[in-house]
Design a protein around this motif. Structure first.
Motif, short mmCIF file in Angstrom:
data_model
loop_
_atom_site.label_atom_id
_atom_site.label_comp_id
_atom_site.label_asym_id
_atom_site.label_seq_id
_atom_site.Cartn_x
_atom_site.Cartn_y
_atom_site.Cartn_z
N GLN A 137 0.68 -1.24 0.06
CA GLN A 137 0.10 0.03 -0.06
C GLN A 137 0.80 1.29 0.04
OE1 GLN A 137 -3.61 0.10 -0.71
NE2 GLN A 137 -2.98 -2.18 -0.67
N LEU A 138 1.98 1.21 0.89
CA LEU A 138 2.72 2.40 0.75
C LEU A 138 3.30 2.62 -0.49
CD1 LEU A 138 4.21 4.58 2.47
CD2 LEU A 138 5.94 2.64 3.14
N SER A 139 3.86 1.48 -1.23
CA SER A 139 4.51 1.56 -2.63
C SER A 139 3.48 2.35 -3.53
CB SER A 139 4.88 0.37 -2.98
OG SER A 139 4.01 -0.55 -3.31
N LEU A 140 2.29 2.20 -3.46
CA LEU A 140 1.35 2.36 -4.26
C LEU A 140 1.23 4.07 -4.10
CD1 LEU A 140 -1.62 -0.16 -4.55
CD2 LEU A 140 0.41 0.27 -6.00
N ALA A 141 1.04 4.19 -2.69
CA ALA A 141 0.91 5.55 -2.35
C ALA A 141 2.29 6.62 -2.81
CB ALA A 141 0.84 5.79 -0.78
N TYR A 142 3.37 6.05 -2.56
CA TYR A 142 4.58 6.50 -3.10
C TYR A 142 4.33 7.17 -4.72
CZ TYR A 142 7.53 6.27 1.02
OH TYR A 142 7.88 6.31 2.30
N ILE A 143 4.22 5.86 -5.44
CA ILE A 143 3.77 6.17 -6.88
C ILE A 143 2.86 7.23 -7.17
CG2 ILE A 143 3.42 4.95 -9.08
CD1 ILE A 143 4.59 2.66 -7.74
N SER A 144 1.81 7.24 -6.64
CA SER A 144 0.66 8.06 -6.70
C SER A 144 1.07 9.58 -6.38
CB SER A 144 -0.59 7.68 -5.85
OG SER A 144 -1.68 8.57 -6.24
N LEU A 145 1.80 9.64 -5.38
CA LEU A 145 2.27 11.03 -5.06
C LEU A 145 3.22 11.41 -5.71
CD1 LEU A 145 1.95 10.40 -1.34
CD2 LEU A 145 0.53 11.87 -2.70
N GLY A 146 3.82 10.96 -6.72
CA GLY A 146 5.19 11.14 -7.52
C GLY A 146 6.49 10.89 -6.88
N ARG A 147 6.35 10.37 -5.59
CA ARG A 147 7.61 10.14 -4.97
C ARG A 147 8.32 8.62 -5.37
NH1 ARG A 147 5.36 11.31 1.04
NH2 ARG A 147 7.56 10.53 1.73
N PHE A 148 8.84 8.87 -6.66
CA PHE A 148 9.06 7.67 -7.36
C PHE A 148 10.42 6.98 -6.72
CE2 PHE A 148 7.03 10.24 -10.83
CZ PHE A 148 5.90 9.47 -10.50
N ASP A 149 11.29 7.89 -6.41
CA ASP A 149 12.60 7.51 -5.72
C ASP A 149 12.46 6.79 -4.34
OD1 ASP A 149 11.77 9.83 -4.38
OD2 ASP A 149 13.75 10.70 -3.99
N GLU A 150 11.54 7.10 -3.85
CA GLU A 150 11.07 6.35 -2.54
C GLU A 150 10.48 5.07 -2.89
OE1 GLU A 150 9.90 9.23 0.91
OE2 GLU A 150 9.55 10.33 -1.09
N ALA A 151 9.54 5.04 -3.86
CA ALA A 151 8.81 3.88 -4.17
C ALA A 151 9.77 2.77 -4.74
CB ALA A 151 7.70 4.27 -5.39
N VAL A 152 10.73 3.46 -5.72
CA VAL A 152 11.85 2.43 -6.36
C VAL A 152 12.72 1.82 -5.09
CG1 VAL A 152 13.87 2.20 -7.67
CG2 VAL A 152 12.01 3.34 -8.34
N GLU A 153 12.93 2.60 -3.97
CA GLU A 153 13.80 1.90 -2.94
C GLU A 153 12.94 1.05 -2.05
OE1 GLU A 153 15.29 3.51 1.20
OE2 GLU A 153 15.60 4.95 -0.41
N LEU A 154 11.76 1.27 -1.82
CA LEU A 154 11.16 0.21 -1.30
C LEU A 154 10.68 -1.06 -2.12
CD1 LEU A 154 9.18 -0.59 1.23
CD2 LEU A 154 7.31 0.89 0.10
N LEU A 155 10.43 -0.79 -3.23
CA LEU A 155 10.03 -2.06 -3.99
C LEU A 155 11.21 -2.56 -4.36
CD1 LEU A 155 7.60 -0.16 -6.23
CD2 LEU A 155 6.96 -2.09 -4.94
N GLN A 156 12.36 -2.26 -4.35
CA GLN A 156 13.77 -3.15 -4.27
C GLN A 156 13.78 -3.92 -3.07
OE1 GLN A 156 16.48 0.16 -5.64
NE2 GLN A 156 16.35 -0.45 -7.78
N ARG A 157 13.53 -3.39 -2.07
CA ARG A 157 13.85 -3.92 -0.84
C ARG A 157 12.54 -5.13 -0.68
NH1 ARG A 157 13.61 0.94 2.09
NH2 ARG A 157 11.60 0.33 2.92
N MET A 158 11.59 -4.77 -1.18
CA MET A 158 10.31 -5.96 -1.18
C MET A 158 10.68 -6.89 -2.12
SD MET A 158 7.06 -3.34 -1.27
CE MET A 158 5.99 -4.58 -1.39
N LEU A 159 11.50 -6.67 -3.23
CA LEU A 159 11.79 -7.82 -4.35
C LEU A 159 12.59 -8.80 -3.57
CD1 LEU A 159 10.96 -8.43 -7.26
CD2 LEU A 159 13.14 -6.94 -7.95
#
Length: 160
Positions: A15-37
């Motif tokens: 949910q946090l990754s979706l919120a980051y993407i929706s808000l345009g906080r792509f760097d934070e989304a990429v960092e979180l998603l890489q950890r999740m991966l």
């Protein structure tokens, strides 16, 4: 926190990754998603990482979407959102005909649903009419036009 179950942690991170993407906080989304991966090599994580990276760099990395296909196999998505995501993944994998079929399936499903559905083109819930507009833009992308998703265009408007 050790009191949070792995399932709940994964859901919260998703949910946090979706919120980051929706808000345009792509760097934070990429960092979180890489950890999740590293913890879970799931389809949603791979797909959202591809979309977040597109937002961060301004260009889609088709190979990232192609890697989603490796995980999907012959999955038959039953929701408008999953069909829409699958269409983009197929486009990234270079299968234009199948991408168009999946996009058509997404349009059929949203018409049957007659209620809002999450759209990966805007990273928000979309009314059926908005979802269909998003599908029309994705169709142009699949046909070779350079089209920028709403969630990326929106983030640039917020910055400027």
């Amino acid at each position: 926190d050790s009191t949070i179950s792995v399932k709940n942690k994964g859901f919260a991170q998703h949910q946090l990754s979706l919120a980051y993407i929706s808000l345009g906080r792509f760097d934070e989304a990429v960092e979180l998603l890489q950890r999740m991966l590293k913890e879970s090599d799931g389809v949603a994580v791979r797909f959202n990482l591809g979309m977040a990276t597109w937002g961060l760099t301004g260009k889609p990395d088709k190979s990232m979407f192609g890697s989603v296909l490796e995980k999907l196999g012959d999955d038959d998505p039953r929701s408008p959102n999953h069909s829409q995501c699958f269409a983009i993944a197929l486009w990234g994998g270079g299968d234009v005909a199948s991408a168009m079929e999946r996009l058509h399936k997404a349009e059929e499903l949203i018409r049957e649903l007659k209620s809002s559905s999450f759209s990966c083109w805007r990273y928000l819930l979309a009314k059926p009419s908005e979802f269909l507009e998003d599908c029309a833009a994705i169709r142009r992308l699949i046909c070779g036009e350079e089209v920028v998703p709403v969630f990326i265009r929106g983030s640039k408007q917020l910055v400027s």
